[in-house]
Scaffold this motif. Structure first.
Motif, PDB file in Angstrom:
ATOM      1  N   HIS A  87       0.833  -1.221   0.000  1.00 22.60           N
ATOM      2  CA  HIS A  87       0.000   0.000   0.000  1.00 22.60           C
ATOM      3  C   HIS A  87       0.863   1.264   0.000  1.00 22.60           C
ATOM      4  N   HIS A  88       2.110   1.122  -0.414  1.00 21.02           N
ATOM      5  CA  HIS A  88       2.995   2.296  -0.495  1.00 21.02           C
ATOM      6  C   HIS A  88       3.095   2.818  -1.923  1.00 21.02           C
ATOM      7  N   ARG A  89       3.685   3.999  -2.049  1.00 24.15           N
ATOM      8  CA  ARG A  89       3.904   4.553  -3.375  1.00 24.15           C
ATOM      9  C   ARG A  89       4.792   3.607  -4.201  1.00 24.15           C
ATOM     10  N   LEU A  90       4.703   3.726  -5.512  1.00 23.76           N
ATOM     11  CA  LEU A  90       5.543   2.918  -6.386  1.00 23.76           C
ATOM     12  C   LEU A  90       6.974   3.455  -6.316  1.00 23.76           C
ATOM     13  N   PHE A  91       7.907   2.597  -5.888  1.00 24.60           N
ATOM     14  CA  PHE A  91       9.288   3.068  -5.758  1.00 24.60           C
ATOM     15  C   PHE A  91      10.046   2.982  -7.075  1.00 24.60           C
ATOM     16  N   GLY A  92       9.716   1.966  -7.864  1.00 26.39           N
ATOM     17  CA  GLY A  92      10.339   1.880  -9.183  1.00 26.39           C
ATOM     18  C   GLY A  92      11.778   1.405  -9.148  1.00 26.39           C
ATOM     19  N   ASN A  93      12.118   0.596  -8.146  1.00 28.06           N
ATOM     20  CA  ASN A  93      13.490   0.073  -8.115  1.00 28.06           C
ATOM     21  C   ASN A  93      13.529  -1.460  -8.068  1.00 28.06           C
ATOM     22  N   LEU A  94      12.376  -2.058  -8.308  1.00 25.00           N
ATOM     23  CA  LEU A  94      12.291  -3.516  -8.225  1.00 25.00           C
ATOM     24  C   LEU A  94      11.828  -4.038  -9.584  1.00 25.00           C
ATOM     25  N   SER A  95      12.587  -4.938 -10.179  1.00 28.35           N
ATOM     26  CA  SER A  95      12.157  -5.487 -11.456  1.00 28.35           C
ATOM     27  C   SER A  95      12.179  -7.009 -11.401  1.00 28.35           C
ATOM     28  N   THR A  96      11.427  -7.639 -12.290  1.00 29.47           N
ATOM     29  CA  THR A  96      11.386  -9.096 -12.338  1.00 29.47           C
ATOM     30  C   THR A  96      11.603  -9.557 -13.782  1.00 29.47           C
ATOM     31  N   ALA A  97      12.053 -10.796 -13.936  1.00 28.03           N
ATOM     32  CA  ALA A  97      12.301 -11.316 -15.277  1.00 28.03           C
ATOM     33  C   ALA A  97      10.981 -11.712 -15.939  1.00 28.03           C
ATOM     34  N   ASN A  98      10.028 -12.168 -15.130  1.00 28.69           N
ATOM     35  CA  ASN A  98       8.757 -12.644 -15.661  1.00 28.69           C
ATOM     36  C   ASN A  98       7.598 -11.847 -15.090  1.00 28.69           C
ATOM     37  N   PRO A  99       6.458 -11.867 -15.785  1.00 28.65           N
ATOM     38  CA  PRO A  99       5.272 -11.223 -15.219  1.00 28.65           C
ATOM     39  C   PRO A  99       4.893 -11.885 -13.889  1.00 28.65           C
ATOM     40  N   ILE A 100       4.565 -11.084 -12.912  1.00 27.47           N
ATOM     41  CA  ILE A 100       4.118 -11.613 -11.614  1.00 27.47           C
ATOM     42  C   ILE A 100       2.845 -10.873 -11.212  1.00 27.47           C
ATOM     43  N   GLU A 101       2.265 -11.333 -10.124  1.00 28.45           N
ATOM     44  CA  GLU A 101       1.071 -10.681  -9.576  1.00 28.45           C
ATOM     45  C   GLU A 101       1.527  -9.505  -8.715  1.00 28.45           C
ATOM     46  N   VAL A 102       1.024  -8.317  -9.006  1.00 31.15           N
ATOM     47  CA  VAL A 102       1.321  -7.146  -8.168  1.00 31.15           C
ATOM     48  C   VAL A 102      -0.003  -6.496  -7.796  1.00 31.15           C
TER      49      VAL A 102
ATOM     50  N   GLU B  83      -3.173   5.287 -11.698  1.00 33.52           N
ATOM     51  CA  GLU B  83      -3.426   3.844 -11.666  1.00 33.52           C
ATOM     52  C   GLU B  83      -2.644   3.152 -12.778  1.00 33.52           C
ATOM     53  N   ILE B  84      -2.285   1.903 -12.538  1.00 35.36           N
ATOM     54  CA  ILE B  84      -1.619   1.095 -13.568  1.00 35.36           C
ATOM     55  C   ILE B  84      -2.304  -0.268 -13.623  1.00 35.36           C
ATOM     56  N   ILE B  85      -2.654  -0.702 -14.822  1.00 34.78           N
ATOM     57  CA  ILE B  85      -3.206  -2.055 -15.018  1.00 34.78           C
ATOM     58  C   ILE B  85      -2.379  -2.709 -16.115  1.00 34.78           C
ATOM     59  N   ASP B  86      -1.797  -3.865 -15.817  1.00 34.52           N
ATOM     60  CA  ASP B  86      -0.847  -4.416 -16.781  1.00 34.52           C
ATOM     61  C   ASP B  86      -0.689  -5.919 -16.613  1.00 34.52           C
ATOM     62  N   HIS B  87      -0.050  -6.541 -17.590  1.00 33.24           N
ATOM     63  CA  HIS B  87       0.236  -7.974 -17.491  1.00 33.24           C
ATOM     64  C   HIS B  87       1.680  -8.286 -17.897  1.00 33.24           C
ATOM     65  N   HIS B  88       2.539  -7.275 -17.856  1.00 30.77           N
ATOM     66  CA  HIS B  88       3.949  -7.498 -18.187  1.00 30.77           C
ATOM     67  C   HIS B  88       4.806  -7.636 -16.917  1.00 30.77           C
ATOM     68  N   ARG B  89       6.041  -8.039 -17.103  1.00 26.13           N
ATOM     69  CA  ARG B  89       6.965  -8.123 -15.967  1.00 26.13           C
ATOM     70  C   ARG B  89       7.138  -6.743 -15.336  1.00 26.13           C
ATOM     71  N   LEU B  90       7.518  -6.718 -14.097  1.00 21.00           N
ATOM     72  CA  LEU B  90       7.774  -5.459 -13.407  1.00 21.00           C
ATOM     73  C   LEU B  90       9.078  -4.877 -13.953  1.00 21.00           C
ATOM     74  N   PHE B  91       8.995  -3.676 -14.532  1.00 17.41           N
ATOM     75  CA  PHE B  91      10.184  -3.070 -15.121  1.00 17.41           C
ATOM     76  C   PHE B  91      11.004  -2.323 -14.081  1.00 17.41           C
ATOM     77  N   GLY B  92      10.321  -1.720 -13.112  1.00 18.97           N
ATOM     78  CA  GLY B  92      11.060  -1.066 -12.033  1.00 18.97           C
ATOM     79  C   GLY B  92      11.683   0.261 -12.428  1.00 18.97           C
ATOM     80  N   ASN B  93      11.068   0.959 -13.382  1.00 20.97           N
ATOM     81  CA  ASN B  93      11.610   2.280 -13.747  1.00 20.97           C
ATOM     82  C   ASN B  93      10.565   3.389 -13.623  1.00 20.97           C
ATOM     83  N   LEU B  94       9.435   3.049 -12.987  1.00 19.63           N
ATOM     84  CA  LEU B  94       8.355   4.018 -12.860  1.00 19.63           C
ATOM     85  C   LEU B  94       8.092   4.228 -11.370  1.00 19.63           C
ATOM     86  N   SER B  95       8.151   5.476 -10.916  1.00 17.21           N
ATOM     87  CA  SER B  95       7.858   5.727  -9.503  1.00 17.21           C
ATOM     88  C   SER B  95       6.811   6.823  -9.382  1.00 17.21           C
TER      89      SER B  95
END
Lengths: 296, 296
Positions: A87-102, B83-95
């Motif tokens: 429930h925090h703001r999007l930090f934008g420093n975490l990435s994954t290789a595959n799509p996951i549930e967020v 808001e963000i709605i998506d089905h891709h991997r987490l890129f981690g470049n958006l805050s």
């Protein structure tokens, strides 16, 4: 093995979220640090064991992250992140290789999100844990992070948990949280978040207590402890929010090369190393956005 | 004003997601580029107007992002992401400065997520649009990104939309997508994603066509166009996936300083500027993870 874990310097919300969600998905809860007195009280009250301390997620392990999406607040993860609930703001420093549930929602606690998902399928103890998470993170609904959803879910949880007076349970909880240790440094670090905004590094601690004087009587020692932390962690600023849940305000202690810059961001003048911020209770909603705006 | 917008080089999933979600939340859909022939066919079929072209989200505007969470794929945003709605991997470049709603699910399309949310409240046209988004992104359920949820939701959507044969509607759709332009460069850029992994910059285009020969007969021209794109966009590698939806495989054209390095990552030998990858149809699930593993 699937672990469920929250952030370092775990608070009640991150611990109870990990415990309940792990039970629901047949995983194992973990903690990323020492429990605080409030959380210890909660676990004892509902007769639940403390989660295992983890220092690293190993290569062959999977992990669900709760109550943060900030890499800086996580233990090292060599394995696979499979889900994030926060429930925090999007930090934008975490990435994954595959799509996951967020699943991130702008509500008062991660417990709210988990409770909503399983509201028709919670034991008395699980409901009690999640209610504690909500009350702790929303400071008994006084924090501006509080939403109608938090109140609505808390009411349902209290019914399931058999807690008649939510308010007085909340105050009991928070009075445990306000039991400070004798060691200022320990208190500053108890709930401590590090954020980097445009190359400026902030460490921000917070205690929510009943009566400012518990800290302010020893202010000089606190400022020294903060300076020590600043150097050790290589930060530009250390801020310490002394939040009085009865006054519903915060005295913000500040150290750094140029602490006046922080004071100015809040349109205050620094006096004796701190500024007084009436009606400010939330790091996330009232401190961070101001810093973000000023330093981005 | 609240806008709903998808990624640059919009595909059908990003356009129909924006249109339907905007209608549901009383916002305005936008597109971040030219429509492809498949999407044009879909909008025409269901009698829906193309969304407005936006080149920037202004300071006083709000925006919901669909079908991406990658900053590189978005138009410049000076306003607020809500808001963000998506089905891709987490890129981690958006805050973001404040907590927002984020819903990412590992399903075959963003349309699946939006359809599930409003399944009991969709018009015939909305159902048709979302079905098209699912069929397009999952390549008529042949892509390995396809989940049971996509199939289940598509079935319900087809009922609402009055489409009796999902499969043949999918093939009709995909045959529009496979109408290539005469200009190789245009075709490479039609569905083109740029990703940086550990300082190596990749541009990856894809066409899903019926019969490889449409591209392979002019392979040399395609390789030259790719090299041109590589230099213009300052990329290390440009990959072009020529995916045959009947063969269910991909011929991967590669240009860059050291194209063999990419071929090796897939345990293939580069021959005539390309490698053949049977059963590979998904950039996200079968190309990206291999590159990520190799270059991270």
């Amino acid at each position: 093995m699937i672990w469920v874990i929250g952030h370092k310097n775990p608070d009640t919300d991150s611990i109870v979220s990990a415990i309940v969600y792990a039970k629901k998905i047949n995983a194992k809860p973990a903690r990323a640090g020492k429990l605080n007195p409030e959380t210890e009280f909660v676990l004892q009250k509902f007769g639940i064991e403390a989660p295992e301390l983890k220092e690293k997620i190993e290569k062959n392990e999977k992990v669900v992250i709760v109550d943060t999406n900030n890499k800086e607040e996580l233990i090292p993860i060599e394995g696979e992140i499979i889900e994030i609930i926060d429930h925090h703001r999007l930090f934008g420093n975490l990435s994954t290789a595959n799509p996951i549930e967020v699943c991130i929602k702008p509500v008062g606690s991660t417990s709210t999100i988990i409770a909503e998902r399983f509201i028709n399928n919670l034991t008395k103890e699980e409901a009690g844990l999640l209610l504690s998470g909500i009350l702790s993170d929303t400071v008994i609904f006084k924090s501006p992070t509080t939403t109608e959803k938090d109140k609505e879910i808390a009411k349902k949880l209290a019914e399931i948990a058999g807690i008649e007076n939510i308010e007085s349970f909340g105050i009991e909880l928070k009075s445990k949280a306000s039991q400070l240790s004798d060691n200022p440094k320990e208190n500053v670090l108890r709930d401590f978040k590090i954020t980097e905004i445009n190359n400026t590094k902030f460490g921000i601690g917070q205690v929510e207590i009943i009566g400012y004087e518990k800290v302010m009587e020893r202010k000089q020692e606190y400022l020294e402890a903060m300076e020590e932390i600043r150097k050790e962690k290589n930060l530009d600023f250390v801020l310490f929010m002394v939040t009085d849940i009865i006054d519903e305000g915060t005295k913000l202690l500040i150290v750094g090369e140029n602490p006046e810059k922080i004071a100015k961001a809040f349109e205050k003048e620094l006096k004796d190393g701190y500024i007084y911020l009436p009606k400010v209770m939330s790091r996330k909603k009232q401190i961070m956005p101001v810093l973000y705006e000023k330093f981005k």
